[in-house]
Design a protein around this motif. Structure first.
Motif, PDB file in Angstrom:
ATOM      1  N   ASP A  98     -11.734  -0.726 -12.879  1.00  0.00           N
ATOM      2  CA  ASP A  98     -12.888  -0.372 -13.534  1.00  0.00           C
ATOM      3  C   ASP A  98     -13.379   0.778 -12.506  1.00  0.00           C
ATOM      4  O   ASP A  98     -13.957   0.566 -11.243  1.00  0.00           O
ATOM      5  CB  ASP A  98     -13.742  -1.517 -13.657  1.00  0.00           C
ATOM      6  CG  ASP A  98     -15.416  -1.109 -13.859  1.00  0.00           C
ATOM      7  OD1 ASP A  98     -15.538   0.139 -14.136  1.00  0.00           O
ATOM      8  OD2 ASP A  98     -16.108  -2.026 -14.196  1.00  0.00           O
ATOM      9  N   ASP A 114     -17.324   5.445 -16.508  1.00  0.00           N
ATOM     10  CA  ASP A 114     -17.075   4.647 -17.966  1.00  0.00           C
ATOM     11  C   ASP A 114     -17.607   5.509 -18.922  1.00  0.00           C
ATOM     12  O   ASP A 114     -18.694   6.113 -18.936  1.00  0.00           O
ATOM     13  CB  ASP A 114     -17.968   3.311 -17.744  1.00  0.00           C
ATOM     14  CG  ASP A 114     -17.943   2.583 -18.948  1.00  0.00           C
ATOM     15  OD1 ASP A 114     -17.494   2.904 -20.053  1.00  0.00           O
ATOM     16  OD2 ASP A 114     -18.525   1.437 -18.957  1.00  0.00           O
ATOM     17  N   GLN A 120     -10.584   0.844 -21.172  1.00  0.00           N
ATOM     18  CA  GLN A 120     -10.712   1.433 -20.106  1.00  0.00           C
ATOM     19  C   GLN A 120     -10.037   2.769 -19.871  1.00  0.00           C
ATOM     20  O   GLN A 120      -8.745   2.854 -19.987  1.00  0.00           O
ATOM     21  CB  GLN A 120     -10.548   0.388 -18.884  1.00  0.00           C
ATOM     22  CG  GLN A 120     -11.024   0.858 -17.587  1.00  0.00           C
ATOM     23  CD  GLN A 120     -12.740   0.868 -17.471  1.00  0.00           C
ATOM     24  OE1 GLN A 120     -13.213   1.835 -17.434  1.00  0.00           O
ATOM     25  NE2 GLN A 120     -12.891  -0.462 -17.126  1.00  0.00           N
ATOM     26  N   ASN A 122      -9.194   5.084 -17.038  1.00  0.00           N
ATOM     27  CA  ASN A 122      -9.172   5.140 -15.876  1.00  0.00           C
ATOM     28  C   ASN A 122      -8.162   5.895 -15.174  1.00  0.00           C
ATOM     29  O   ASN A 122      -7.627   5.604 -13.687  1.00  0.00           O
ATOM     30  CB  ASN A 122      -9.196   3.587 -15.082  1.00  0.00           C
ATOM     31  CG  ASN A 122      -7.882   2.937 -15.524  1.00  0.00           C
ATOM     32  OD1 ASN A 122      -6.891   3.708 -15.999  1.00  0.00           O
ATOM     33  ND2 ASN A 122      -7.921   1.692 -15.472  1.00  0.00           N
TER      34      ASN A 122
END
Length: 145
Positions: A98, A114, A120, A122
């Motif tokens: 995250d 985010d 996600q 990332n």
């Protein structure tokens, strides 16, 4: 007498969000600054069969389809890196999955955020074990096997 072990290898993917944002060079710079060697590098569009093989353990999970859709949404950079301890070393360099929780100084902590999507985004993927690395390298770089 000192025992010499073979350096390990890991697959690193600069995912479509990282590639689109022009972060491939920064990710590779950090890998090389850490002292790992680039063994192979390719800029590519992920094929459906590659993604199905790469994410096989997640098939049937709620995030599988959005993940495959995201990973096929644009070009990505695939690399094989080598060095003693490069699997845990790169994962530490990448930071927490995250990006909001990833520590400053990590790839995700410095460069990720985010975006409010269904999956996600990332920036990077790194193999999580020697077994995963061997399987993933064979998927993305079959000629290295």
């Amino acid at each position: 007498m000192t025992e010499h072990t073979q350096p390990e290898r890991s697959l690193v993917l600069v995912k479509p969000d990282g590639y689109q944002r022009g972060l491939t060079g920064e990710v590779l710079r950090r890998i090389e600054a850490k002292g790992y060697t680039l063994v192979a590098l390719a800029v590519t569009d992920a094929r459906p069969d590659q993604l199905a093989d790469h994410y096989a353990e997640h098939e049937g999970k709620p995030f599988y389809e959005p993940l495959v859709e995201f990973m096929s949404s644009g070009r990505l950079a695939a690399a094989v890196i080598e060095g003693h301890g490069c699997i845990p070393g790169f994962r530490a360099l990448a930071g927490a999955t995250d990006p909001t929780a990833a520590l400053p100084g990590t790839i995700r902590g410095d460069l990720g955020r985010d975006w409010g999507g269904s999956v996600q985004q990332n920036i990077v993927h790194g193999s999580d074990s020697t077994e995963s690395a061997a399987r993933e390298i064979d998927i993305w770089f079959p000629d290295l096997g």
